[in-house]
Design a protein around this motif. Sequence first.
Motif, short mmCIF file in Angstrom:
data_model
loop_
_atom_site.label_atom_id
_atom_site.label_comp_id
_atom_site.label_asym_id
_atom_site.label_seq_id
_atom_site.Cartn_x
_atom_site.Cartn_y
_atom_site.Cartn_z
N LEU A 37 0.86 -1.34 -0.03
CA LEU A 37 0.08 -0.19 -0.22
C LEU A 37 1.05 1.44 -0.01
N THR A 38 1.13 2.66 -0.63
CA THR A 38 1.73 2.55 -0.92
C THR A 38 0.99 4.33 -1.73
N ALA A 39 2.22 5.33 -1.30
CA ALA A 39 1.86 6.38 -1.92
C ALA A 39 3.29 7.23 -2.44
N ASP A 40 3.82 6.37 -3.02
CA ASP A 40 5.39 6.87 -3.30
C ASP A 40 5.59 6.45 -4.61
N PRO A 41 5.84 7.74 -5.74
CA PRO A 41 5.13 6.69 -6.79
C PRO A 41 7.59 6.33 -7.25
N ASP A 42 8.29 6.24 -6.43
CA ASP A 42 9.68 5.20 -5.89
C ASP A 42 8.83 3.70 -6.62
N ALA A 43 8.52 4.01 -5.34
CA ALA A 43 8.06 2.70 -5.32
C ALA A 43 7.00 1.74 -6.36
N VAL A 44 6.08 2.60 -6.92
CA VAL A 44 5.36 2.17 -8.13
C VAL A 44 6.26 1.82 -8.99
N ARG A 45 7.69 2.75 -9.66
CA ARG A 45 7.91 2.68 -10.60
C ARG A 45 8.84 1.11 -9.95
N ARG A 46 8.68 0.89 -9.01
CA ARG A 46 9.96 -0.68 -9.03
C ARG A 46 9.10 -1.75 -8.81
N ALA A 47 7.40 -1.29 -9.31
CA ALA A 47 6.68 -2.27 -8.74
C ALA A 47 6.27 -3.47 -10.22
N ASP A 48 5.64 -4.48 -9.66
CA ASP A 48 5.61 -5.58 -10.73
C ASP A 48 4.40 -5.50 -10.78
N ARG A 49 3.62 -5.32 -10.49
CA ARG A 49 2.01 -4.99 -10.98
C ARG A 49 0.96 -3.60 -10.42
N VAL A 50 0.02 -3.11 -10.49
CA VAL A 50 -0.48 -1.91 -10.41
C VAL A 50 -1.80 -1.87 -10.05
N VAL A 51 -2.37 -1.53 -8.88
CA VAL A 51 -3.96 -2.02 -8.19
C VAL A 51 -3.86 -0.04 -8.28
N LEU A 52 -5.03 0.58 -9.11
CA LEU A 52 -5.68 1.84 -8.68
C LEU A 52 -7.11 1.65 -7.89
N PRO A 53 -7.81 2.15 -6.82
CA PRO A 53 -9.32 1.80 -6.22
C PRO A 53 -9.35 3.04 -7.18
N GLY A 54 -10.81 3.00 -6.51
CA GLY A 54 -11.49 4.64 -6.52
C GLY A 54 -12.52 4.84 -5.88
N VAL A 55 -13.25 4.71 -4.88
CA VAL A 55 -14.03 5.40 -4.72
C VAL A 55 -15.42 6.61 -4.52
N GLY A 56 -15.85 6.56 -5.31
CA GLY A 56 -16.63 8.48 -5.27
C GLY A 56 -16.86 9.65 -7.04
N ALA A 57 -16.36 10.59 -6.11
CA ALA A 57 -16.33 11.46 -7.23
C ALA A 57 -15.20 11.34 -8.57
N PHE A 58 -15.64 11.44 -9.88
CA PHE A 58 -14.58 11.68 -10.70
C PHE A 58 -13.18 12.07 -10.49
N ALA A 59 -13.94 13.67 -10.53
CA ALA A 59 -12.64 14.71 -9.90
C ALA A 59 -12.20 15.12 -9.21
N ASP A 60 -12.69 14.33 -7.75
CA ASP A 60 -12.47 13.39 -6.55
C ASP A 60 -10.75 13.34 -6.94
N CYS A 61 -11.62 12.19 -7.95
CA CYS A 61 -10.62 10.65 -7.11
C CYS A 61 -9.86 11.41 -8.85
N MET A 62 -10.03 12.14 -9.78
CA MET A 62 -8.65 12.62 -10.07
C MET A 62 -7.87 13.38 -9.45
N GLY A 63 -8.32 13.97 -9.22
CA GLY A 63 -7.60 15.53 -8.63
C GLY A 63 -6.57 14.97 -7.24
N GLY A 64 -7.60 13.91 -6.12
CA GLY A 64 -6.87 12.88 -4.95
C GLY A 64 -5.60 12.86 -5.66
N LEU A 65 -5.72 11.94 -7.24
CA LEU A 65 -3.92 11.62 -7.80
C LEU A 65 -3.23 12.76 -7.56
#
Length: 216
Positions: A37-65
Amino acid sequence: MTETVALIDYGSGNLRSAAKALERAALEAGLDVVVQLTADPDAVRRADRVVLPGVGAFADCMGGLEAVPGMVTALYETVLVHKRPFLGICVGMQLMARVGHEHGEHAGLGWLDAEVGPLTPSDPALKIPHMGWNELLVVRPQHPVLHGIPNRSHAYFVHSYCMRPADPTLVLAECGYGGPFAAVVGRDNLVGTQFHPEKSQATGLALIANFLRWHP
């Protein structure tokens, strides 16, 4: 060899239940997987697979990302450039679209030529949001992520908006709610589910296990 799955923490999504579902599916499938479970971009770059969850409004989720420094760039590099397998869940799937029409017009990640618009059931008695169990109508059973999942398997949905891809071949499975909508989409190393696999019991665990085995 151990694989790392980056589960993106950006303030949206059922992170604990998603992590538990990923861990359980890996265990039951005999896969050596570490869920991070990570908010670290470098951890994402090292990962073998990526899962992006999302609950709520489109704009709120995009803004959070976008509010997590470097995360959108890290996702682009890891998923689109290095072609690591990607799973988007609910609004996490919708964010792959070019644009979302929820409370205005908002740009998405633009990974798929698709728009996200309101569910408009032909039967006015059908309530919005679409919430609860419904059947998956498997359109492309040959896709590895749908391997062994019978047609009309049940999955758990909670949403008021849906993705509309410009190319119908992106739709791997549909669901009917006063008309069909995209329940699973995919292209190349990208796959997304409008339903919540972490809440969909056997169907959800099967799809997650397929995703963890998938080498596009």
